[in-house]
Structure formats: structure tokens, C-alpha cells
Motif scaffolding. Sequence first.
Motif: not given
Lengths: 313, 469
Positions: B311-324, B364-366
Motif C-alpha cells: 500500500g505504500i507504493a499506491d498511496d495517493k501521496s506517493i503517486y506523484p513520485y512514480v515517474p521519479d 485526500e491522500v489516504h
Amino acid sequence: MLSRTADHLYWMSRQTERAENLARMLDVHYRHSLLPHTPEDFERQWTATLSSLGQLESFQSAYGTLTTANAFNYLAFDRENPGSIVSCLGAARENARAVRGSITSEMWETLNTTWLDMRKSTSRSAPAIGPFLEWVRYRAHLSRGVTLGTMLRDDAFQFTRLGTFLEGADGTARMLLARAQPGMELIDNATVPDSYAWTLLLRSLSAFEVYRKVYRGAVTPRRVAELLILRDDLPRSLHRCMQELHANLKLVGNEGSDETARRCGALYSSLRYGRIDDLSAQGLNVYLNQFLVTLADLSWRIARDFLLPATVY
Amino acid sequence: MAAYDEMLTADKTRRKHYQRYGEWLDTQSADVISRRRAEADSLFHRVGITFAVYGEDEGTERLIPFDVVPRVMAADEWRLLETGLKQRVRALNAFLHDVYHEQEILKAGVIPAEVILCNTQYRPEMQDIDVPGGIYAHIAGVDVVRDGAGTFRVLEDNLRVPSGVSYMLENRKVMMRLFPELFAAHPVAPVEHYPDVLLENLRSVAPVGVKEPVVALLTPGAHNSAYFEHAFLAQQMGIELVEGQDLFVRDDSVYMRTTMGPRRVDVIYRRIDDDFLDPLAFRPDSLLGVPGLLSAYRAGRVTIANAIGTGIADDKSIYPYVPDMVRFYLGEEASLKNVETYILRRPEDLAYTLAHLPELVVKEVHGAGGYGMLIGPTSTAAEIEEFRHRILANPSNYIAQPTLALSTCPTFVEQGLAPRHIDLRPYVLSGRDITIVPGGLTRVALRQGSLVVNSSQGGGTKDTWVLEQ
């Protein structure tokens, strides 16, 4: 296989078989109701059926007066009665749903369609009883056919068969019991007053034509009892059901199930080598009651040995 | 911006990959189509592809509406998508491994450490645990949409217990039964082998040293709304469908209770959330899980798919960093784009968002399932002001995205054929290799103008065709 899966399969087939047996039992009454009969006859017959099912008291407390409409409604359509046909078909479907991955898609679809059609036909008001009973038997034929025709012969199949034959033996014994008054003699004479009732019993068990083929004579209580209890070639006879139960129990046997297999074997042997004379001397009513007690013990043991492993690991 | 139409170009001619289907459609009467639609409904009912509706009359079961017009994708569109998805999932798995080991990406400052370590989806229990093959997300259901320009964008990476694949398989079965002539005329890539690939992958991640791994599917039970899918997949793979009560742990090994005594289980394909897996480790009130499962897992005696803590990888707060992440782990640029996202913990993004609330979607991120969300264009001024205060109270709890015009696909509705918004969930399977069965689940928002494709809010599904040429 998973014990829980085995439990669902076993109850799926027991409930399916029970619905069929109920339909056959009610069919006797339906045919009776179309014949001239006295109020006493009527009351005696329904009372015998309800008590053979162990449901006389629950019926009385739910409905009070015994009328044909009440009795049919209670045993066929009453959702509040866990022992009614609609409840059995619903329970069979719920059990099938819980293990739909362990049965074939065709089996699931057959049981599910039965349930969907039943809900449709009974949702507003009770349908006509005659056609409904016929429909239940027709769906039972389909369920049996799809089970035999599509299932792999593995332990899932064997647990399904255990349920079928345990309930099959139970149903035939209870239908006979409803006719067997305490102290009644097994007369081998066609002039018994209620010989027509024995004919109806045969018809409801799809055994009338078989009877004619086997005995080529008049319908007598003694021969009917012999056919339904001791014949090894009649699919719904006690002998036949116990033979199948015994064979399937051997196939699924585990470390703890020897005693259950032995008891099942003993009951089967008593049928295989039994004689109608001995049974008649003992009294049909007594015999059948004892048979049902032994069967209940087997049912409890099967549950304990396979279906609900209580062992704490 | 106008939505991209999957079938028609801007000048209302049919796109090449829809031409043959369109010609066929022209010859069909409305009557025939509506009869086939009724047939489809009765097929779904009979097979029991229904979901339980809680709180209604006992035994109420509903169908998810099925639309008979397929969503067709050309071979080159699919190749583009496939490449991008594989790249993305590879990076996500690398990220999960890193987060639960060295945390290089945090040390390098690519993702702020507190975004990870203070996140409830981060599971410290997983720190320094090695999972077979380093794979965490064995099954990913990545939600992809198309923007107004027709570009694919990832909306969400579902890496926990993504569902819906049974609809992909059953929709195809029903379509082939209703319209065999269409399949004779189109080179539609098959999807039926999905369960085989899944099983092969699950077997390949068994604990080291297990020769003939026993795989089981762990379900919450027959009352779960996705139960049909659990039973279906278990049957198609020929594995046991187990509930928590069927399993127990002894000496750090997991066993099933069978009619022949205990039997060891090596791989658990679980369809239960982390929180409910083990009452000794997570929620103590859970009756769905298996006491001691986490300890067996940590001892490496059983594989859980997907892994705990994805779940730490598909959390909305993490999503923006996937291209990074793609850049950091693979040294490549992400070929599949994200939806442009403003991270409100960043002052400049916050300022932009507050200035443009009426045109943005703020999440909301969660949050999940549309809760804690502001859809600017359809909200009143008062609602926007109220949300503004909530954002200002805790900016890092929110992200914002432009309102997307999801692409549309012709769909049968009461008035006839009309365009409706769709998305796509392809299922990305990671084992020794990464495999994607061509297609996925296309969800469609049946209400005119609606962008909500969720089945709980009036969404339906379509068969998804990937043409092989």
C-alpha cells in the motif's frame, strides 16, 4: 480437500436430496387429496407424515389447525420452516455458492437456476402444489444428472455422494415410517383396507413400475417393504443407499474414521443379509425407528471425522 | 477540453480499428441488439456473476451492467500501453524492495522521508524481510484513462488486492457466445489464459526449496461482494479457496485443515487487506485472518501475494513520485504519463491550487471511493470555500489534479447508442517475467456526462478488445 469444503458439498447434496424426498412425500398427499377420503383418514395421514419428519409439534405451534392448505404450505413453501422444500433448495444453493469453485460450473448453474426459478415462482403467492412438486422432482433429476455427468470422481464427488445417500436412506425410511403404524403386521395379502395407499407410496418413490416388474402381482405391504428396504437393485431402497454410503465412506477414510466405517458396514450387512421375515417379526415401525437412530449416529460421526475437525493443532 | 472519442475522429469518421465493427453495427437492428442485451443479462444471472447488495431484502443480488459494444484498441496503441505498464510496475516493485531495505531513494532525497515513514501504509514489520524474487506487487490493476488529446495516463496504481479480472474473463465469454460472427471477423487477442499465467507466477514465487508448491486463495468468505471472483479464480487455477478458519500456523508453517488431516500451504494469494490478515499482528478483532501468519511469513515459510505493505507504493501521496522512481531505479524516462498532480505540501503547488480550485479535483491522500474529495467544476462556491479551509488546515494531506475529460466510447443506453466515459484496468502480473494479458477491464460511466465509473455509483463494464493487427 478442505474440511469446510467437504462440509458444504455434503450439505449441498443432503439439502438437494431432502427437497426431492419432501416433494415425493407431499406427492403422496397430493394424490390422496384427489381421491375420496374421510376427514379422519386425512388427519391420520398428515399427522403420520409430520411426525415421521419430526415436525408435528413445530407445525402445530406455527399453524394451529391442520388443513391441507396449511400442511402443504408449511412443508413446501414456508421460508420460516427450515425443513420446507423452498428452505432446502435455498440452503442447497447457499452451500453450492460457498464451494462453487469445487463443483463444476454446470452443477452450480443448475442449482442456481433452480433457486432463481423458485424465487420467481413463489415470490408473490404459493403456486399450484401439483405442478410445483413435479417441478421439484424434475429439477432433482437435473441435479443428479449434472452431478453424475460432469463431476470428477475425486473426494469432492465422494462427499457429495455421502450426503445424497445418507439423506436418501433417511427419506425412504421416513416415507415408509409414515405408513407403518406401530404394531402393524406386514400382511402379504392384497385385500388390506388401505392397499391403495401402498400403491401411492410406490408411485411417489418412482417404484410402482419396478414393483410390477419384480413381483408381477398385487401390491401388498410385505412386498413393498421388502422392495424398499432389502432390494439391492432399487435406487432408493435402504439397501442400495447404504451400499453406496459404505463404498464412499471407504474411499474418503482417514486415520480416525475406522469406527464410523465399521458401524456403516454393520448396518449395510444387516440389509444385505437381512430377511423380510425377521424384519416382520420385529415389527416394521420398530425396525424403521431403530434404523433412523443408527443413521443419525452415522451422520454425527461423519461430521466429527471429516467435516468439523475439532482438533486444536 | 472535449473528450477523446474511441470510435470516431473529430470529423466523425470511424477510426480504422473500429471500421469493421462499425460496418457490422450498421446492419444490426435495435431489436436484435436489445434481445442480445437481455440474453447477456440472463447469462450473468445464471452464472451468478452478481454482487450482494447489503441491507436490502435477503438474497438480493445485482448485476453490474454489461454493455455489448466492445472497447476496441489497435495493436500499436496496446504496444505503447504494454511497454509503459511493464516499466511502471518494474519500478514500483524496485521501489517497494528499496523502501523495505536500504531506502536509497529517501537517502537520495528523491522522495521526502516523512512522506514514506509517517505513512500508515508503510509497514515497519516488513523492514529487511526478503521476499522471493524481490517481488511485492505480483498482481497490479493499474487504472489508465485517456485525456482529451488521446494520451494514456495512469490514474491509480492498485497494488493491494485489485479486483475485477473475473469480469474481464466473463465479459469475453459472454461476448463470444452472443456475437460469434464478430470474433470470426476480428483478430481479437485472447485473454482466457490469465488464470494459467497467474498460477504459474504464484508457483514461481514459492519459498526457496519447495518443489511442488501448494497455492491457495484466501477469501474473506461467501458474503464478500467479490466472492464470485475469488471462487472463480480458485476454480480456474485448480487451487483451494480457503477462509481464515481453514488455515492454522504451527512451527511457523501454514497448514490447511483437510479431510485427510493438515496439509502445508506454500503460497497464499490473498484477497484480504493487510489489516485483517493476522489478528496477532494487525487488527486484533479480525476474524478473517490467520493468527501467526505474519510470523510464518517473516520466517520465509510462506509467500503472500501481494506482499504485505504494498500500500505504500499506491498511496495517493506517493503517486506523484512514480515517474521519479522510474528514473531512479531504471534510469529511463517513464513512457506512461501520470495525470498532472499538484502536491499541496509544496508551497508553489498549494498557491496554484488555491487560486484554481473551481477547475481542479482535490483528493485526500489516504481517501478512497470518492470520499474526502472536491470536484471543482461541479461544486458550489460555498463547498469550495469550505474545502479551502480544510486544505489550509493541513495542506500535506491533499493532492490536486486538473479535471480530466475521460475518453468516451459508444454505449447502449435507453435512448440508443450514445458516447459514455470509460477507463481501463489492465492486470499486470509479475513473476519471473512481467506479463499482461492483452486487454483488461473497461469500466463505463452509464450516466450522461458522469466521470464516475465505479460499479457502486452506476458504472458498467465492457469487453475490451486488443486487435492483433
